[in-house]
Scaffold this motif. Structure first.
Motif, PDB file in Angstrom:
ATOM      1  N   ASP A  16       0.866  -1.182   0.000  1.00  0.00           N
ATOM      2  CA  ASP A  16       0.000   0.000   0.000  1.00  0.00           C
ATOM      3  C   ASP A  16       0.902   1.231   0.000  1.00  0.00           C
ATOM      4  O   ASP A  16       1.160   1.824   1.028  1.00  0.00           O
ATOM      5  CB  ASP A  16      -0.894  -0.030   1.249  1.00  0.00           C
ATOM      6  CG  ASP A  16      -1.809   1.174   1.310  1.00  0.00           C
ATOM      7  OD1 ASP A  16      -2.032   1.794   0.250  1.00  0.00           O
ATOM      8  OD2 ASP A  16      -2.278   1.493   2.413  1.00  0.00           O
ATOM      9  N   ARG A  18       0.987   4.421  -0.751  1.00  0.00           N
ATOM     10  CA  ARG A  18       0.562   5.673  -0.147  1.00  0.00           C
ATOM     11  C   ARG A  18       1.621   6.783  -0.335  1.00  0.00           C
ATOM     12  O   ARG A  18       2.184   7.321   0.624  1.00  0.00           O
ATOM     13  CB  ARG A  18       0.272   5.482   1.357  1.00  0.00           C
ATOM     14  CG  ARG A  18      -0.787   4.409   1.621  1.00  0.00           C
ATOM     15  CD  ARG A  18      -1.011   4.223   3.102  1.00  0.00           C
ATOM     16  NE  ARG A  18      -1.607   5.401   3.708  1.00  0.00           N
ATOM     17  CZ  ARG A  18      -2.919   5.641   3.720  1.00  0.00           C
ATOM     18  NH1 ARG A  18      -3.747   4.812   3.134  1.00  0.00           N
ATOM     19  NH2 ARG A  18      -3.385   6.715   4.293  1.00  0.00           N
ATOM     20  N   CYS A  55      -0.638   5.969   8.418  1.00  0.00           N
ATOM     21  CA  CYS A  55      -1.657   5.016   8.874  1.00  0.00           C
ATOM     22  C   CYS A  55      -1.690   4.955  10.396  1.00  0.00           C
ATOM     23  O   CYS A  55      -2.686   4.552  10.989  1.00  0.00           O
ATOM     24  CB  CYS A  55      -1.408   3.633   8.288  1.00  0.00           C
ATOM     25  SG  CYS A  55       0.029   2.761   8.963  1.00  0.00           S
ATOM     26  N   GLY A  90      -5.997  -0.317   5.474  1.00  0.00           N
ATOM     27  CA  GLY A  90      -5.351   0.980   5.458  1.00  0.00           C
ATOM     28  C   GLY A  90      -4.992   1.542   6.808  1.00  0.00           C
ATOM     29  O   GLY A  90      -4.378   2.593   6.917  1.00  0.00           O
TER      30      GLY A  90
END
Length: 589
Positions: A16, A18, A55, A90
């Motif tokens: 992920d 990000r 996160c 997430g």
């Protein structure tokens, strides 16, 4: 768990990317370095600032209670999850792991005490089963096993060498027998009531002993010997080993030379500085039961979706390669088919010890109950009066056996008698209606020590003969209430401190004496007689379809005991032992 789907991609931070979050982190770090570098360094070292993925700004908190042996490994996995930004939907997972003895957590959940954790990893499914078996307990949901560790017998090197380790292999009974025969080989264990490793080994010993002639007596003797060297926990049992296996403590009679221990506990001990020369581990050739470390959700219905999915995500991390490497580093097995030689060696194992043998099948609940029952009455010593229904209905046949209710009851009682030691006190009454003048009951054998001799035989001999001669009274009805009150008065007035005192009553029907005390009056009298400081639980067993389970439960509850029902009298032995365990646990609590 069906209402939750699995977390996204089991998402590690790497999956992920990000990028926006990473750019923000870099920018913040740059400003801090350029303006207050020295102060920032201090803050980072103190854990006041975090430069990880954003996160963490809305991380999902997850509190886990774990057995003391598993807790350090779970903390290491939680640290790995934090360092690598492992996410669930997430969100990072903020895992807090608390070490708690499995039996203590189980007892709290059985009492339906509010839990401050969302997940629980005990060392064995035995504890989960114990909680699940209580109708009023907090609901627990096992999601899968995260590791395992076989149970064996660890010894200081001199003791192991004397038994031919590693070349010579033994069964459980042979290893325990060696400890019985040789006072120098002092075998200890954690209390099976509080330790899954101790309980699994005890059950294995009990099961193996049942296959040989005189096995019940041998099992009781082994339990008695072992009970003299039990500790409250596995860690306390390790403290009973000599601190210097080559020094004068080796011959100290207060120190154990051998312990019933899990492979992981031996691994941890040998890995520590205090281990000295370490321990050698015997893996019994008739099979090693295994601790299976179930990952369990606690009161799942109260968990929100984020929390339950985060818990499952953390569990899946334990099964991935990184999680497994961490678990193995702490001495746990993650694959029963592929056993790490390095792990076994560090735990004190070596070929040809059968460390790679397939795990035993999960121990049946009935076998565990019987082993615990034998342990309770063997270790504490018991004073038990047995009251048996001898009404005419006991002559009715038990379907499919060719025997009457009384025939099968006699056999089951004789089987139960064999589990008691010579120090235990056991007596026998029988009841119907008007057996002794106006009395509905008769004392056949007063409650005395089984080893006491009178005339040509012992109390055990007299009881065996009395059990064998029990027969239904023609046209006899069931004088349940007056008999129960009289027997309970006798049991409480003759209470013996330091023993497990109990009254065991078996009936196949309801009260049929119209001139007796009423049920409500009986319950009132029993409550007055019951004394928590001198507990004498009534274990009332309703035998067959004509008995009233609700009635015996109400009567027994007034004394702090329990009411049970069996449709097959052959189950009486197991039910008595299970009820003794329950009553013993309640009195200890």
């Amino acid at each position: 768990m069906g209402r939750h789907s699995l977390p996204d991609a089991y998402g590690a931070g790497a999956a992920d990317p990000r990028p926006r979050a990473r750019r923000r982190t870099v920018a913040i770090a740059t400003v801090l370095v350029l303006t207050v570098a020295a102060g920032t360094a201090v803050a980072v070292r103190g854990g006041l600032l975090s430069f990880g993925s954003s996160c963490r700004d809305n991380a999902v908190p997850l509190k886990i209670a774990a057995s003391p042996d598993m807790a350090p490994a779970l903390r290491a996995v939680a640290e790995h999850a934090r360092d690598h930004n492992i996410t669930s939907d997430g969100h990072c997972i903020a895992v807090t792991v608390t070490a708690r003895e499995s039996y203590k957590v189980a007892e709290a959940l059985r009492s339906d005490n509010k839990s401050d954790v969302q997940a629980w990893v005990p060392d064995s499914a035995l504890w989960v089963d114990r909680v699940s078996g209580e109708s009023n307990a907090t609901r627990v949901t096992a999601a899968g096993s995260v590791a395992s560790s076989p149970v064996g017998v660890a010894m200081v090197p001199s003791a192991a060498k004397s038994l031919g380790w590693p070349e010579k292999t033994y069964t459980w009974t042979e290893l325990a027998g060696a400890a019985l025969r040789d006072d120098r080989l002092r075998l200890g264990a954690a209390d099976p009531v509080r330790s899954a490793a101790g309980l699994l080994a005890l059950t294995q010993l009990d099961t193996a002993a049942a296959t040989i002639k005189g096995g019940d007596t041998q099992a009781a003797a082994m339990a008695k010997t072992l009970s003299q060297r039990t500790s409250d926990s596995d860690s306390q049992a390790l403290d009973t080993l000599p601190r210097d296996s080559s020094g004068p403590e080796q011959g100290n009679p207060q120190r154990n030379q051998a312990l019933i221990l899990s492979e992981q506990s031996a691994f941890a001990y040998n890995s520590s500085a205090r281990g000295g020369a370490g321990l050698d581990l015997f893996y019994p050739k008739d099979g090693s039961p295994r601790l299976d470390y179930p990952f369990t959700l606690v009161d799942e219905s109260r968990l929100n979706t984020d929390t339950s999915r985060a818990a499952l995500r953390f569990m899946t991390l334990l099964g991935e390669s990184d999680g497994q490497r961490i678990l193995e580093r702490y001495g746990f097995r993650t694959d029963d088919e592929k056993v790490s030689p390095a792990l076994v060696t560090k735990a004190g194992g070596r070929a040809p010890q059968p460390f790679a043998h397939a795990a035993l099948e999960p121990t049946p609940a009935k076998a565990v109950d019987e082993a615990l029952g034998t342990w309770t009455i063997t270790v504490q010593s018991a004073r038990i009066t047995t009251v048996v229904d001898a009404s005419a209905s006991m002559a009715q046949p038990v379907p499919g056996t060719g025997q009457s209710r009384m025939d099968v009851t006699r056999a089951s009682l004789l089987q139960a008698l064999a589990t008691f030691t010579s120090q235990d006190e056991v007596g026998l009454w029988k009841f119907s209606t008007r057996l002794d003048g106006d009395r509905d009951y008769r004392v056949l054998v007063p409650t005395e020590r089984l080893g006491d001799r009178k005339g040509n035989g012992t109390q055990r001999d007299r009881l065996s003969a009395a059990f064998s001669s029990l027969s239904p009274v023609p046209n006899g009805a069931t004088g349940l209430y007056d008999t129960t009150l009289a027997a309970y008065k006798a049991a409480t007035s003759s209470y013996v401190k330091g023993k497990f005192n109990a009254l065991v009553l078996l009936t196949d029907g309801v009260n049929q004496d119209p001139g007796s005390i009423s049920r409500s009056a009986l319950v009132t009298q029993l409550r007055k007689l019951a004394d928590p400081q001198r507990p004498v639980p009534l274990i009332a067993i309703a035998v067959g379809p004509d008995a009233d389970k609700a009635e015996v439960q109400e009567i027994a509850k007034a004394t702090g005991g329990s009411g049970q029902q069996v449709n097959d009298p052959a189950q009486i032995h197991s039910v008595i032992l299970r009820a003794i365990v329950a009553a013993g646990n309640q009195s200890q609590g």
